[in-house]
Structure formats: structure tokens, C-alpha cells
Design a protein around this motif. Sequence first.
Motif, PDB file in Angstrom:
ATOM      1  N   MET A   1       0.832  -1.202   0.000  1.00 49.19           N
ATOM      2  CA  MET A   1       0.000   0.000   0.000  1.00 49.19           C
ATOM      3  C   MET A   1       0.868   1.254   0.000  1.00 49.19           C
ATOM      4  N   SER A   2       1.956   1.223   0.762  1.00 48.87           N
ATOM      5  CA  SER A   2       2.854   2.371   0.802  1.00 48.87           C
ATOM      6  C   SER A   2       3.495   2.613  -0.560  1.00 48.87           C
ATOM      7  N   ALA A   3       3.812   1.520  -1.268  1.00 46.13           N
ATOM      8  CA  ALA A   3       4.499   1.644  -2.548  1.00 46.13           C
ATOM      9  C   ALA A   3       3.561   1.983  -3.703  1.00 46.13           C
ATOM     10  N   ALA A   4       2.347   1.422  -3.673  1.00 47.92           N
ATOM     11  CA  ALA A   4       1.466   1.555  -4.847  1.00 47.92           C
ATOM     12  C   ALA A   4       0.017   1.873  -4.494  1.00 47.92           C
ATOM     13  N   GLY A   5      -0.232   2.311  -3.265  1.00 51.01           N
ATOM     14  CA  GLY A   5      -1.593   2.695  -2.890  1.00 51.01           C
ATOM     15  C   GLY A   5      -2.524   1.503  -2.789  1.00 51.01           C
ATOM     16  N   TRP A   6      -3.817   1.792  -2.977  1.00 51.32           N
ATOM     17  CA  TRP A   6      -4.826   0.742  -2.843  1.00 51.32           C
ATOM     18  C   TRP A   6      -4.665  -0.345  -3.897  1.00 51.32           C
ATOM     19  N   ALA A   7      -4.183   0.053  -5.088  1.00 54.98           N
ATOM     20  CA  ALA A   7      -3.967  -0.941  -6.144  1.00 54.98           C
ATOM     21  C   ALA A   7      -2.897  -1.950  -5.714  1.00 54.98           C
TER      22      ALA A   7
ATOM     23  N   GLU B   1      -1.374  -7.313  -3.690  1.00 55.84           N
ATOM     24  CA  GLU B   1      -0.705  -8.169  -2.718  1.00 55.84           C
ATOM     25  C   GLU B   1      -1.693  -9.112  -2.038  1.00 55.84           C
ATOM     26  N   ALA B   2      -2.886  -8.611  -1.692  1.00 61.56           N
ATOM     27  CA  ALA B   2      -3.912  -9.462  -1.084  1.00 61.56           C
ATOM     28  C   ALA B   2      -4.339 -10.557  -2.062  1.00 61.56           C
ATOM     29  N   ARG B   3      -4.381 -10.217  -3.338  1.00 61.86           N
ATOM     30  CA  ARG B   3      -4.747 -11.202  -4.362  1.00 61.86           C
ATOM     31  C   ARG B   3      -3.687 -12.296  -4.449  1.00 61.86           C
TER      32      ARG B   3
END
Length: 372
Positions: free
Chosen positions: A305-311, A316-318
Motif C-alpha cells: 500500500m505504501s508503494a502503490a496505494g490501494w492498487a 498483494e492481497a490477491r
Amino acid sequence: MPQNNQMKMVMGTAAVAVLCLLGLVTLLMIGAMNTGLPGLVVGMIMAVLPVPLYVALALWVDRYEKEPRWMLAAAFLWGATGAVFFAFIFNSIAAAIFGTVGGRGAAEIGGSVLSAPLVEELAKGVALFTFFFWKKDEFDDVIDGVIYAAMVGLGFAMTENVSYYGQALQGGGLSGTFFVRGVLAPFSHPLFTAMTGIGLGLSRETLRKGLKSAAPLLGLSTAMFLHATWNLSASFGAAFLVAYLFIMVPAFFGLVGVVLYAQARERKIIRANLIPYVQTGHVSPGELEVLCRFGGRTKTLMAAMSAAGWAGLRREARFHQAASELAFHRWRTERGISKGVQEYTVREAEYLRVIAECRMQPVARFGGYAGA
């Protein structure tokens, strides 16, 4: 859209509509027979307010191989509508029979101690048994049973509390009722039904034929026993505190212990069944360590999230979910829970495709980067 998928969507929409209708009818019956309109409105507000917190706590348990959102929503919806509706009907009939035979006292005790535990645990258990037989690829173990049970129980308790809070408003004991049902024992229905879930989870996990058959019935019987004990103690004032401290609280912490043990078992399943994919290069050793540690998963999600926001967080969750599903897919197949070699190969290829897609974007993880 394929015709089969269209049919499933139509049937799913119809089922949701029917359940919502049953829920509306149940609320109308509660308002007409128990609470009146003011009590119904106040009861609904007080019953709904804490639900998001309790649902979040329940979902927090589902750390490694998360269950489909639609199944969790379906479990909650069944508990809040269909299960309560049928329980309301059959409990009312049972209370009337007990009352005819033994008077008002028999109706109250018989309804709460004999009828309610039997009827309500069976009604809530319908969702669990349906998932167990119908969605074998999404009901793997004890954790899954506990999660689905928690969602059904929370939905059931929410609608049931509308009646209790509404009646308490009329009788002047609203704050006390909320303290007991909303603070001391919000876990009661999820705890009872979790026994059924544990029984089904054990049945899915074990290879022993005797236990595979007996565990669901034993779990359901335990759910009914705890429910009956709870209701009986509530009928005798001071006995409630004794039962709460010496039966319900230990049972709750026992459930926590079962969950922690089951989570450790899930980590072992993931590790053992992903090692072959580490050897083929589909998953790195560092990624395997991340997937087998809850703290590791959380930190990589935050890093993404820090590196690429919500995307980045979603990607990562995927990755976490696809890798976990792959591990459990392999585990199920080795245990004979499979639709054949072709189905196994197709699903394995899909999981590997998602994993490869997610690893194309570099996200800091323990032991290196996604693309390393």
C-alpha cells in the motif's frame, strides 16, 4: 454470459429476495406480537449498531485462506432472516403446546430450554450443512466451520435482539438487557453454532470414517447443550452468573484455543503444499515464509500500500489469496476431495496464472522482492 452462469445469478437473486421477504415478515411479527412500533424501531437501531464490530472480529480470525465474501454474506443473511423466521414459527408453536399442557410456566421453560436450543441450532445449522455438502472446495477445515458459524450466529443474534431490546424498552429494562446481550454475551449465538462448525470441520479434515460421521452430530449436540444451559441459567437469576463464569467463559476461551490450533494447522498445510511450487520457481522461499506468518502478510500488505496505494494493496492481497487457495487445492486433491484430474489441472493453472501476474510488480517482502 454463459447460460449456466445466468441461471445461477437468477437463482441467487431469487434466494436473496425470498430471504429478505422472510426477514421483513419476521420483523413485522416481532413488532405486532412483542414490541410495538416504537420498540421495533429502537430495537432495530440497537441491534444493528454493534454488528460491524463483531463481524470485523469474526473475519479477523479468517487469516490465511479467506472464504468467499458472497458465502459469508449468505451465511449472515440466512442467520438474520430465514433461520430466525423458522425458529420464531416453531418456537411459538412449541410454546403454545407447552402452555396448553402445563400452563404459562411450562410454556416459558419448555420454550426456552427445550424448544429454542433444538429449533434454533438446527435452523442456524442449515447454512453450515449446505455449505459443507454443496461447496466442498470452500469448507476445508475447522476454521472455515467457525467462520461460517460466526456469521450465521451474528445474523441470528442481531434479529433476535430486536425483539429483546424492543420488549425491554416497554418494560423499562433496556440498559440492563443491552449490557447482558450486547456487552457480556454478544458471542453466545456464534459460540453455540461454532460447535456445529467445528464438528463439520473435523469431519472434513479427518480420515477416520467413524469420526467423519460422528463429528457433525456431536458438534450439533454440543451446540444445543450449551444453548440449553445458557437459557436455563437465564431463567433462574443468580444461576446465570454462575453459568456465565464457569461454563460460557471457559467455553469461549476453549473456542479461542481451538481457533489458534486450527490456524497453526492451516499454516502447516500452506507450507507443505507450496514447497513443490517453491522448487519449480512459482513461489520464492521468502514469499513462502511471508505466507506462513500472519505478521509477514500484514507487513507486506502495508508495504504494498505504501508503494502503490490501494492498487498495490489489492494486488498483494490477491497474491496471498491465490497462493493459499493453491495450497489448499493441492491438499484437498491429495485427500480425495476433487472433481478429477482435468478440474485439478485447470484450477491449478488459474492459481499459478494469478500468482505470476501479481509477482510481476515488485513489492517488498521478507526475503526479497516479488520479482526476484
